[in-house]
Design a protein around this motif. Structure first.
Motif, PDB file in Angstrom:
ATOM      1  N   VAL A 341       0.852  -1.270   0.251  1.00 27.12           N
ATOM      2  CA  VAL A 341       0.168  -0.154  -0.185  1.00 27.12           C
ATOM      3  C   VAL A 341       1.086   1.227  -0.546  1.00 27.12           C
ATOM      4  O   VAL A 341       1.301   1.289   0.505  1.00 27.12           O
ATOM      5  CB  VAL A 341      -0.939  -0.209   1.266  1.00 27.12           C
ATOM      6  N   GLY A 342       0.838   2.521  -0.981  1.00 27.56           N
ATOM      7  CA  GLY A 342       1.679   2.532  -1.313  1.00 27.56           C
ATOM      8  C   GLY A 342       1.132   4.248  -2.030  1.00 27.56           C
ATOM      9  O   GLY A 342      -0.109   4.009  -2.148  1.00 27.56           O
ATOM     10  N   LEU A 343       2.031   4.867  -1.953  1.00 30.48           N
ATOM     11  CA  LEU A 343       1.128   6.483  -2.389  1.00 30.48           C
ATOM     12  C   LEU A 343       0.555   6.603  -3.787  1.00 30.48           C
ATOM     13  O   LEU A 343      -0.582   7.246  -4.443  1.00 30.48           O
ATOM     14  CB  LEU A 343       2.640   7.156  -3.180  1.00 30.48           C
ATOM     15  N   SER A 344       0.856   5.347  -5.003  1.00 26.12           N
ATOM     16  CA  SER A 344       0.201   5.256  -6.173  1.00 26.12           C
ATOM     17  C   SER A 344      -0.802   4.232  -6.004  1.00 26.12           C
ATOM     18  O   SER A 344      -1.835   4.286  -6.677  1.00 26.12           O
ATOM     19  CB  SER A 344       1.004   4.359  -6.816  1.00 26.12           C
ATOM     20  N   SER A 345      -1.245   3.800  -4.581  1.00 26.27           N
ATOM     21  CA  SER A 345      -2.690   3.322  -4.073  1.00 26.27           C
ATOM     22  C   SER A 345      -3.610   3.747  -4.487  1.00 26.27           C
ATOM     23  O   SER A 345      -5.267   3.646  -4.382  1.00 26.27           O
ATOM     24  CB  SER A 345      -2.372   2.310  -2.997  1.00 26.27           C
ATOM     25  N   PHE A 346      -3.448   5.227  -3.886  1.00 22.11           N
ATOM     26  CA  PHE A 346      -4.873   5.697  -4.241  1.00 22.11           C
ATOM     27  C   PHE A 346      -5.371   6.965  -5.020  1.00 22.11           C
ATOM     28  O   PHE A 346      -5.424   8.161  -5.011  1.00 22.11           O
ATOM     29  CB  PHE A 346      -4.785   6.719  -3.086  1.00 22.11           C
ATOM     30  N   ASP A 347      -5.236   6.711  -6.430  1.00 19.36           N
ATOM     31  CA  ASP A 347      -5.151   7.418  -7.041  1.00 19.36           C
ATOM     32  C   ASP A 347      -6.922   6.681  -7.994  1.00 19.36           C
ATOM     33  O   ASP A 347      -6.996   5.627  -7.613  1.00 19.36           O
ATOM     34  CB  ASP A 347      -4.233   6.772  -9.206  1.00 19.36           C
ATOM     35  N   ASP A 348      -7.551   7.532  -8.480  1.00 14.35           N
ATOM     36  CA  ASP A 348      -9.258   7.312  -8.448  1.00 14.35           C
ATOM     37  C   ASP A 348      -9.123   5.385  -9.193  1.00 14.35           C
ATOM     38  O   ASP A 348      -9.661   5.066  -8.181  1.00 14.35           O
ATOM     39  CB  ASP A 348      -9.600   8.329  -9.014  1.00 14.35           C
ATOM     40  N   GLN A 349      -7.791   5.981 -10.432  1.00 11.88           N
ATOM     41  CA  GLN A 349      -8.566   4.564 -10.671  1.00 11.88           C
ATOM     42  C   GLN A 349      -7.773   3.186 -10.406  1.00 11.88           C
ATOM     43  O   GLN A 349      -8.308   1.941 -10.437  1.00 11.88           O
ATOM     44  CB  GLN A 349      -7.553   4.297 -12.373  1.00 11.88           C
ATOM     45  N   ALA A 350      -7.274   3.150  -9.157  1.00 11.27           N
ATOM     46  CA  ALA A 350      -6.963   2.056  -9.313  1.00 11.27           C
ATOM     47  C   ALA A 350      -7.993   1.276  -7.768  1.00 11.27           C
ATOM     48  O   ALA A 350      -8.379   0.553  -7.580  1.00 11.27           O
ATOM     49  CB  ALA A 350      -5.347   2.562  -7.620  1.00 11.27           C
ATOM     50  N   VAL A 351      -8.634   2.808  -6.852  1.00 14.42           N
ATOM     51  CA  VAL A 351     -10.201   2.366  -6.102  1.00 14.42           C
ATOM     52  C   VAL A 351     -10.826   1.761  -7.406  1.00 14.42           C
ATOM     53  O   VAL A 351     -11.392   1.261  -6.773  1.00 14.42           O
ATOM     54  CB  VAL A 351     -10.258   3.548  -5.575  1.00 14.42           C
ATOM     55  N   LEU A 352     -11.324   2.173  -8.708  1.00 16.51           N
ATOM     56  CA  LEU A 352     -11.828   2.009  -9.381  1.00 16.51           C
ATOM     57  C   LEU A 352     -12.102   0.446 -10.003  1.00 16.51           C
ATOM     58  O   LEU A 352     -13.130  -0.549 -11.114  1.00 16.51           O
ATOM     59  CB  LEU A 352     -12.133   2.730 -10.669  1.00 16.51           C
ATOM     60  N   ARG A 353     -10.906  -0.222  -9.747  1.00 13.50           N
ATOM     61  CA  ARG A 353     -11.367  -1.340 -10.607  1.00 13.50           C
ATOM     62  C   ARG A 353     -11.436  -2.678 -10.661  1.00 13.50           C
ATOM     63  O   ARG A 353     -12.098  -2.961  -9.730  1.00 13.50           O
ATOM     64  CB  ARG A 353      -9.235  -1.950  -9.789  1.00 13.50           C
ATOM     65  N   PRO A 354     -12.018  -3.182 -11.299  1.00 13.71           N
ATOM     66  CA  PRO A 354     -13.238  -4.443 -11.235  1.00 13.71           C
ATOM     67  C   PRO A 354     -13.396  -5.201 -10.000  1.00 13.71           C
ATOM     68  O   PRO A 354     -13.216  -5.478  -8.656  1.00 13.71           O
ATOM     69  CB  PRO A 354     -13.332  -5.164 -12.505  1.00 13.71           C
ATOM     70  N   GLU A 355     -11.971  -5.800 -10.214  1.00  8.19           N
ATOM     71  CA  GLU A 355     -11.000  -6.605  -9.202  1.00  8.19           C
ATOM     72  C   GLU A 355     -11.322  -5.987  -7.367  1.00  8.19           C
ATOM     73  O   GLU A 355     -11.527  -6.808  -6.716  1.00  8.19           O
ATOM     74  CB  GLU A 355     -10.552  -7.735  -9.775  1.00  8.19           C
ATOM     75  N   VAL A 356     -10.928  -4.953  -7.385  1.00  7.85           N
ATOM     76  CA  VAL A 356     -10.895  -4.264  -6.185  1.00  7.85           C
ATOM     77  C   VAL A 356     -12.178  -4.050  -5.339  1.00  7.85           C
ATOM     78  O   VAL A 356     -12.733  -4.442  -4.805  1.00  7.85           O
ATOM     79  CB  VAL A 356     -10.049  -3.435  -5.992  1.00  7.85           C
ATOM     80  N   GLN A 357     -13.400  -3.444  -6.638  1.00  8.70           N
ATOM     81  CA  GLN A 357     -14.736  -3.331  -6.244  1.00  8.70           C
ATOM     82  C   GLN A 357     -15.452  -4.390  -5.806  1.00  8.70           C
ATOM     83  O   GLN A 357     -16.177  -4.643  -4.996  1.00  8.70           O
ATOM     84  CB  GLN A 357     -15.395  -2.343  -7.313  1.00  8.70           C
ATOM     85  N   ALA A 358     -14.537  -5.803  -6.366  1.00 13.47           N
ATOM     86  CA  ALA A 358     -16.108  -6.456  -6.598  1.00 13.47           C
ATOM     87  C   ALA A 358     -15.578  -7.553  -5.123  1.00 13.47           C
ATOM     88  O   ALA A 358     -16.045  -7.945  -4.414  1.00 13.47           O
ATOM     89  CB  ALA A 358     -15.769  -7.600  -7.545  1.00 13.47           C
TER      90      ALA A 358
END
Length: 452
Positions: A341-358
């Motif tokens: 979990v790093g600085l790039s983890s909190f781009d909007d696109q990272a949060v919206l990845r389908p596997e994440v949301q699922a």
């Protein structure tokens, strides 16, 4: 008649003796300064940072104090607002558990802006920080638990008063002006946890600094306030803390060792809400034990924590990077998927990845019954093949009990600079901060100026 709390704080400010600050305590304060500044450098490109700079530039003539990331000069209140907002934009800055908030980002932007205008000695700035920290934590010990649970953002609603005390010490204000400055601050204090996951959360940290400087400036001109603003029948404690008694803690102001040692400062390892960090420590340990573990193998994750540990985690199904910073579900999912979990983890696109949301709904979070202390977290991962992995975390890495080494802190600074301000030499900045007890404050600004 009981002496008002504001009077007790003013007496502490005006009678403070720097000889009582140990070399170790100065170093803790210097580390906190370094962490605050590098977090601001990393946060410079965040939308909240860009917009608050745009706002500040439109408010009139420049001059006064520098913006840490650009070197441009702004009036000191605006410089402190900008630097404080940037410093909290990534939620990566340091924490104090007794405060349930972020003390350094609520004080250092104001102190550095003010210190720059008077060409302050570094030791004077660190002394002022120790004073402000003491006031922050004593107030927090008197009132923070229910105050925070009700929705106040203690970084702004409590630490603002610490910022006032710190600035008053730096300027050596007389007793009466200290009392008035505290009351003027009460006229402005706010900050809501409802704003977590939005640009207004870091703004609230920036505002803590700006209102402190405004309070000090008005008090120096003779502006007055009620001496009972903190603990009168219609004062701060009555309105913000259900009338919590402040006197016992105010009587302890200045007791040795200072709160900077006993309460401590905790340096974040991950750029999101501190309420997730014990769980993340445990998850990282499990990933090290089972290096082949992948998100696809996990059926569900159950997190159990101490009472009120997850109060700030208000997003079960985040849709933006900022919301993800206040979501245990996202923290766990991102760590399992990315192994970090790093600085790039909190781009909007990272949060919206389908596997994440699922997967978010497969993470459950539950708090145990009181008491609130000691703090702990237990992680239970059930794999699809039925195997169960369990990890309990009591001691948190980065806490005052298990502090990051200077080398680990500098490594964090290198990462922050690379992310937001690559022209700044983090190691040189660390040297400037760590040597501040024997240098002018200007040495820090010199280290922030990129070499041609």
């Amino acid at each position: 008649m009981t002496t008002p709390a504001s009077d007790k704080i003013a007496t502490f400010i005006t009678s403070f003796k720097s000889a009582n600050v140990t070399s170790d305590q100065y170093h803790v304060a210097a580390r906190a300064l370094f962490d605050t500044v590098v977090c601001a450098l990393a946060g410079a490109r965040e939308p909240a940072s860009r917009l608050v700079v745009e706002y500040a530039r439109g408010q009139g003539p420049s001059g006064g104090a520098r913006v840490w990331t650009t070197g441009e000069q702004l009036p000191i209140e605006l410089a402190a607002l900008v630097n404080g907002t940037m410093g909290h934009a990534l939620d990566y800055d340091d924490v104090s558990s007794p405060l349930r908030g972020h003390p350094s980002v609520a004080m250092f932007p104001a102190l550095l802006a003010l210190g720059e205008t008077i060409n302050a000695e570094g030791k004077e700035v660190l002394d002022a920080y120790v004073v402000g920290f003491e006031v922050c934590l004593r107030l927090a010990r008197a009132m923070v638990d229910d105050h925070y649970a009700k929705g106040w953002h203690s970084t702004s609603s409590i630490a603002s008063l610490g910022a006032v005390a710190a600035c008053a010490r730096l300027l050596h204000l007389p007793h009466g002006q200290c009392v008035n400055a505290l009351g003027i601050a009460v006229a402005q204090i706010a900050g809501s946890r409802q704003n977590f996951g939005t640009m207004s959360k870091p703004f609230q940290a920036g505002q803590a600094n700006a209102l402190a400087l405004r309070s000090i400036g008005l008090a120096r001109l003779g502006f007055d306030s009620s001496p009972h603003a903190l603990d009168g029948d219609q004062g701060y404690s009555a309105l913000y803390a259900d009338g919590a008694d402040l006197c016992a803690q105010m009587d302890q102001l200045g007791s040795l060792p200072f709160e900077i040692e006993t309460g401590g400062i905790e340096i974040k390892k991950y750029p999101l809400c501190y309420a997730t960090h014990r769980t993340l420590d445990g998850l990282m340990d499990l990933l090290a034990e089972y290096p082949g573990l992948s998100l696809s193998e996990v059926d569900r994750v159950e997190v159990l924590t101490n009472f009120r540990a997850t109060v700030p985690l208000i997003y079960d199904c985040p849709q933006t990077g900022l919301e993800g910073k206040f979501s245990m579900q996202y923290a766990v999912t991102a760590a399992l998927l990315d192994k970090k979990v790093g600085l790039s983890s909190f781009d909007d696109q990272a949060v919206l990845r389908p596997e994440v949301q699922a997967f978010l709904s497969r993470v459950s979070v539950r708090e145990a019954e009181p008491p609130m202390f000691p703090r702990w977290a237990q992680l239970r991962i059930t794999l699809r093949d039925g195997k169960v992995l369990v990890k309990r975390i009591d001691q948190l890495r980065g806490s005052k009990e298990l502090p990051l080494s200077d080398e680990e802190l500098v490594a964090k600074g290198v990462d922050c600079c690379a992310y937001g301000q690559p022209a700044v030499d983090a190691a040189a900045l660390a040297r400037a901060c760590f040597s501040l007890p024997t240098q002018k404050l200007s040495s820090v600004f010199a280290a922030l100026t990129p070499k041609p």
